[in-house]
Motif scaffolding. Structure first.
Motif, PDB file in Angstrom:
ATOM      1  N   ILE A  20       0.873  -1.186   0.000  1.00 31.22           N
ATOM      2  CA  ILE A  20       0.000   0.000   0.000  1.00 31.22           C
ATOM      3  C   ILE A  20       0.904   1.228   0.000  1.00 31.22           C
ATOM      4  O   ILE A  20       1.714   1.404   0.909  1.00 31.22           O
ATOM      5  CB  ILE A  20      -0.908  -0.021   1.245  1.00 31.22           C
ATOM      6  N   ILE A  21       0.758   2.042  -1.035  1.00 32.07           N
ATOM      7  CA  ILE A  21       1.709   3.160  -1.172  1.00 32.07           C
ATOM      8  C   ILE A  21       0.986   4.522  -1.098  1.00 32.07           C
ATOM      9  O   ILE A  21      -0.214   4.602  -1.342  1.00 32.07           O
ATOM     10  CB  ILE A  21       2.560   3.052  -2.461  1.00 32.07           C
ATOM     11  N   PRO A  22       1.738   5.572  -0.786  1.00 29.44           N
ATOM     12  CA  PRO A  22       1.143   6.908  -0.633  1.00 29.44           C
ATOM     13  C   PRO A  22       1.215   7.726  -1.927  1.00 29.44           C
ATOM     14  O   PRO A  22       1.703   7.245  -2.953  1.00 29.44           O
ATOM     15  CB  PRO A  22       2.030   7.527   0.441  1.00 29.44           C
ATOM     16  N   ALA A  29      -2.190   5.101  -4.170  1.00 26.62           N
ATOM     17  CA  ALA A  29      -3.010   6.033  -3.380  1.00 26.62           C
ATOM     18  C   ALA A  29      -4.140   6.581  -4.256  1.00 26.62           C
ATOM     19  O   ALA A  29      -3.944   6.826  -5.452  1.00 26.62           O
ATOM     20  CB  ALA A  29      -2.140   7.175  -2.868  1.00 26.62           C
ATOM     21  N   GLU A  30      -5.287   6.797  -3.639  1.00 26.73           N
ATOM     22  CA  GLU A  30      -6.465   7.244  -4.396  1.00 26.73           C
ATOM     23  C   GLU A  30      -6.271   8.626  -5.026  1.00 26.73           C
ATOM     24  O   GLU A  30      -6.889   8.965  -6.025  1.00 26.73           O
ATOM     25  CB  GLU A  30      -7.718   7.237  -3.510  1.00 26.73           C
ATOM     26  N   GLN A  31      -5.361   9.436  -4.446  1.00 24.70           N
ATOM     27  CA  GLN A  31      -5.106  10.784  -4.991  1.00 24.70           C
ATOM     28  C   GLN A  31      -4.265  10.703  -6.261  1.00 24.70           C
ATOM     29  O   GLN A  31      -4.320  11.601  -7.092  1.00 24.70           O
ATOM     30  CB  GLN A  31      -4.334  11.638  -3.964  1.00 24.70           C
ATOM     31  N   GLY A  65       3.072   5.381   4.581  1.00 24.39           N
ATOM     32  CA  GLY A  65       2.047   6.408   4.745  1.00 24.39           C
ATOM     33  C   GLY A  65       2.084   6.966   6.149  1.00 24.39           C
ATOM     34  O   GLY A  65       3.117   6.918   6.827  1.00 24.39           O
ATOM     35  N   SER A  66       0.931   7.447   6.596  1.00 19.07           N
ATOM     36  CA  SER A  66       0.897   8.134   7.894  1.00 19.07           C
ATOM     37  C   SER A  66       0.958   7.138   9.053  1.00 19.07           C
ATOM     38  O   SER A  66       0.552   5.981   8.925  1.00 19.07           O
ATOM     39  CB  SER A  66      -0.381   8.965   7.996  1.00 19.07           C
ATOM     40  N   THR A  67       1.430   7.626  10.199  1.00 18.37           N
ATOM     41  CA  THR A  67       1.536   6.771  11.381  1.00 18.37           C
ATOM     42  C   THR A  67       0.154   6.290  11.819  1.00 18.37           C
ATOM     43  O   THR A  67      -0.015   5.127  12.197  1.00 18.37           O
ATOM     44  CB  THR A  67       2.255   7.534  12.507  1.00 18.37           C
TER      45      THR A  67
HETATM   46  P1  ADP Z   1      -3.058  10.404   3.828  1.00 12.29           P
HETATM   47  O1  ADP Z   1      -3.865  10.652   5.066  1.00 12.29           O
HETATM   48  O2  ADP Z   1      -2.054  11.434   3.584  1.00 12.29           O
HETATM   49  O3  ADP Z   1      -3.859  10.106   2.586  1.00 12.29           O
HETATM   50  P2  ADP Z   1      -2.524   7.647   4.455  1.00 12.29           P
HETATM   51  O4  ADP Z   1      -1.433   7.101   5.270  1.00 12.29           O
HETATM   52  O5  ADP Z   1      -3.907   7.518   5.026  1.00 12.29           O
HETATM   53  O6  ADP Z   1      -2.160   9.123   4.128  1.00 12.29           O
HETATM   54  O7  ADP Z   1      -2.518   6.954   3.013  1.00 12.29           O
HETATM   55  C1  ADP Z   1      -1.454   6.241   2.469  1.00 12.29           C
HETATM   56  C2  ADP Z   1      -1.995   5.001   1.796  1.00 12.29           C
HETATM   57  O8  ADP Z   1      -2.704   4.237   2.760  1.00 12.29           O
HETATM   58  C3  ADP Z   1      -2.982   5.238   0.655  1.00 12.29           C
HETATM   59  O9  ADP Z   1      -2.758   4.276  -0.365  1.00 12.29           O
HETATM   60  C4  ADP Z   1      -4.325   5.012   1.317  1.00 12.29           C
HETATM   61  O10 ADP Z   1      -5.332   4.600   0.418  1.00 12.29           O
HETATM   62  C5  ADP Z   1      -3.981   3.879   2.270  1.00 12.29           C
HETATM   63  N1  ADP Z   1      -4.908   3.748   3.410  1.00 12.29           N
HETATM   64  C6  ADP Z   1      -5.592   4.728   4.056  1.00 12.29           C
HETATM   65  N2  ADP Z   1      -6.347   4.209   5.042  1.00 12.29           N
HETATM   66  C7  ADP Z   1      -6.146   2.863   5.033  1.00 12.29           C
HETATM   67  C8  ADP Z   1      -6.642   1.757   5.808  1.00 12.29           C
HETATM   68  N3  ADP Z   1      -7.517   1.943   6.794  1.00 12.29           N
HETATM   69  N4  ADP Z   1      -6.189   0.519   5.515  1.00 12.29           N
HETATM   70  C9  ADP Z   1      -5.289   0.323   4.529  1.00 12.29           C
HETATM   71  N5  ADP Z   1      -4.805   1.306   3.757  1.00 12.29           N
HETATM   72  C10 ADP Z   1      -5.209   2.563   3.989  1.00 12.29           C
END
Ligand code: ADP
Length: 496
Positions: free
Chosen positions: A161-163, A190-192, A241-243
């Motif tokens: 899963i990447i950002p 990432a969806e963005q 991604g985020s903590t």
């Molecule tokens: P941001 O808040 O900046 O979008 P995230 O850490 O939430 O950063 O997102 C990084 C990646 O983690 C993206 O690919 C996002 O789709 C994925 N992601 C976000 N929430 C979840 C989750 N609950 N389980 C698995 N992957 C997730």
């Protein structure tokens, strides 16, 4: 048929690309027929819609990956895996301008920065291509009549899963070590920023990888991402991604099949400048440390500590230097800083700026929106920042620098370590003893000396403390994707 796009980008690059889910070597629609819009952060307009993966699509991709792992991929030699990766690296380089332009369109980083990312992605794939046939086990002697050996076996189906901050580079960081060591992957972008990963998926097919070995899904975290982290037939999840999302993923893993987990998470990295540093060089690195990629780096040097003797001069010179950072259209050659990736990120950053002002930090420069279209923010410097302030403790992920003063080496170390994170750090000084004392004392996965953000495929990268588990890059990352099997042979036949 999956969706597709056919347009000419502002720099003349023709972008003709299927936008489906890349499963089992083909671009397909999602089972539920869902799509989502991709926004250009420079214009706030819709670029296109892409097919969306839901839980069912994750499951289909996992089955395809499992079949490849147990079947054809299993018979591919380590050397051939290396060749596939090197071929993919060549294709990245041949398509460098397309990949970089798509990245600029989707993410908002300048084409020239994105070219650097694509080059680094190709270098990473090639680096791991080189490792593919060099991962071995050991023979371990214990006693007469016993023959023991270990094997480094692949883990199996890896969910990745990447950002959105380095879409194509993170794609390569994840795919490289996983494939080199004989795994198969289901990677969610990432969806963005789903677009460059789909261009890369087409290159996977061209490189000749057997179907099912690399599957690329566009989709959301709470649906497709959650389906990956809780899937019972995924053997390992790797996340950047985020903590906060890292914690959610660990919980999902704990509640499912205890798949292996590696996490590369956030940071609030200290960038420490001593009186004896070359001040102009230090300012260049400090600028690059926080404003590169619009501050959207997990290792951004967002806490800047400057020794008292040069503090005032540093702040004045830094302000002047910032004015040279051209903010604007990612397709213009001189642009250094494009828009933030999304409205949500823009709003979060502006909130932090307001918070900093309310808490009494002084805005030296910036602090406002840049222009009135697109998610652009002026490069911002806060001084008079206190350790207790939110802007000094939380990851802002935007072009916001906070500067504070320190007196001694011991102060610098104490301040540098005053964080729950531990991803990166830097020290600027001409004194070797100071440099090494600080480097050995900071609790961070990387310490840069008289530089910043200088990453290399061969150098391990990852977090101490709440910045992560495991290491990306270098030989270290191979450990994320292999498991040790011990075989112990009794040559005597008898029990005693
Ligand atoms: P941001 O808040 O900046 O979008 P995230 O850490 O939430 O950063 O997102 C990084 C990646 O983690 C993206 O690919 C996002 O789709 C994925 N992601 C976000 N929430 C979840 C989750 N609950 N389980 C698995 N992957 C997730």
């Amino acid at each position: 048929m999956s969706l597709s796009i056919n347009l000419e980008l502002p720099n003349g690059v023709k972008y003709d690309q299927p936008l489906g889910l890349f499963i089992n070597g083909e671009f397909v629609r999602g089972v539920e027929g869902k799509t989502f819009e991709v926004i250009n952060p420079s214009t706030e307009k819709v670029i296109c819609s892409v097919n969306e993966a839901t839980e069912k699509d994750v499951d289909i991709a996992v089955r395809a990956a499992r079949a490849a792992f147990e079947g054809e991929w299993h018979k591919v030699t380590p050397a051939q895996r290396g060749k596939f990766l090197c071929k993919l690296a060549d294709l990245f380089e041949e398509n460098l301008l397309t990949l970089a332009s798509v990245e600029a369109l989707d993410n908002g980083k300048s084409v020239s920065m994105a070219k650097g990312d694509v080059g680094a992605a190709a270098a990473c794939l090639r680096y791991y291509g080189g490792w593919a046939d060099k991962v071995h086990g050991k023979v371990i002697d214990t006693e007469h009549g016993k023959f023991n050996y270990t094997k480094q076996e692949p883990i199996g189906v890896c969910g990745q899963i990447i950002p959105w901050n380095f879409p194509i580079l993170m794609w390569a960081w994840k795919i490289g070590p996983a494939i080199a060591t004989g795994n198969v992957v289901v990677l969610k972008t990432a969806e963005q920023t789903p677009l460059s990963g789909l261009v890369a998926a087409e290159l996977v097919a061209k490189a000749g990888f057997p179907p099912g070995v690399i599957n690329i899904l566009s989709g959301f975290g709470k649906t497709a991402g959650a389906a990956i982290s809780s899937h019972m037939d995924i053997d390992k999840v790797a996340f950047t991604g985020s903590t906060i999302t890292g914690r959610t993923i660990m919980k999902a893993v704990a509640n499912s099949n205890l798949k292996k987990v590696t996490l590369e998470l956030g940071g609030k990295s200290p960038n420490i400048v001593f009186d004896d540093a070359d001040i102009d060089e230090a300012i260049s690195w400090v600028n690059f440390g926080i404003f590169y990629n619009h501050g959207q780096c997990c290792c951004a040097g967002s806490r800047i500590y400057v020794q008292e003797g040069i503090y005032d001069t540093f702040v004045e010179k830094f302000k002047k230097r910032i004015k040279e950072n051209v903010v604007g259209d990612p397709f213009e050659n001189e642009t250094f800083q494009g828009p933030q990736v999304s409205q949500l990120q823009f709003d979060r950053i502006m909130e932090y700026i307001e918070h900093g002002k309310k808490e009494g930090a002084k805005i030296e420069i910036g602090g406002k929106r840049h222009g009135d279209v697109g998610y652009f923010i002026e490069p911002t410097i806060f001084s008079n920042v206190d350790e207790s302030m939110k802007i000094m403790q939380e990851e802002i992920f935007g072009p916001v620098a906070s500067i504070a003063k320190f007196k001694t080496v011991a102060d610098a170390i104490a301040l540098g370590n005053k964080t729950t994170f531990g991803l990166a750090s830097a020290v600027h000084t001409k004194n070797l003893e100071t440099a090494l004392t600080v480097a050995n004392s900071l609790k961070a996965g990387t310490v840069w000396v008289n530089t910043y953000n200088t990453l290399h495929a061969a150098l391990p990268f990852g977090g101490f403390k709440e910045s992560g588990i495991g290491r990306e890059l270098g030989k270290a990352a191979l450990a994320n994707y292999t498991q040790v099997k011990t075989v112990s042979v009794n040559m005597n036949g008898a029990l005693y």
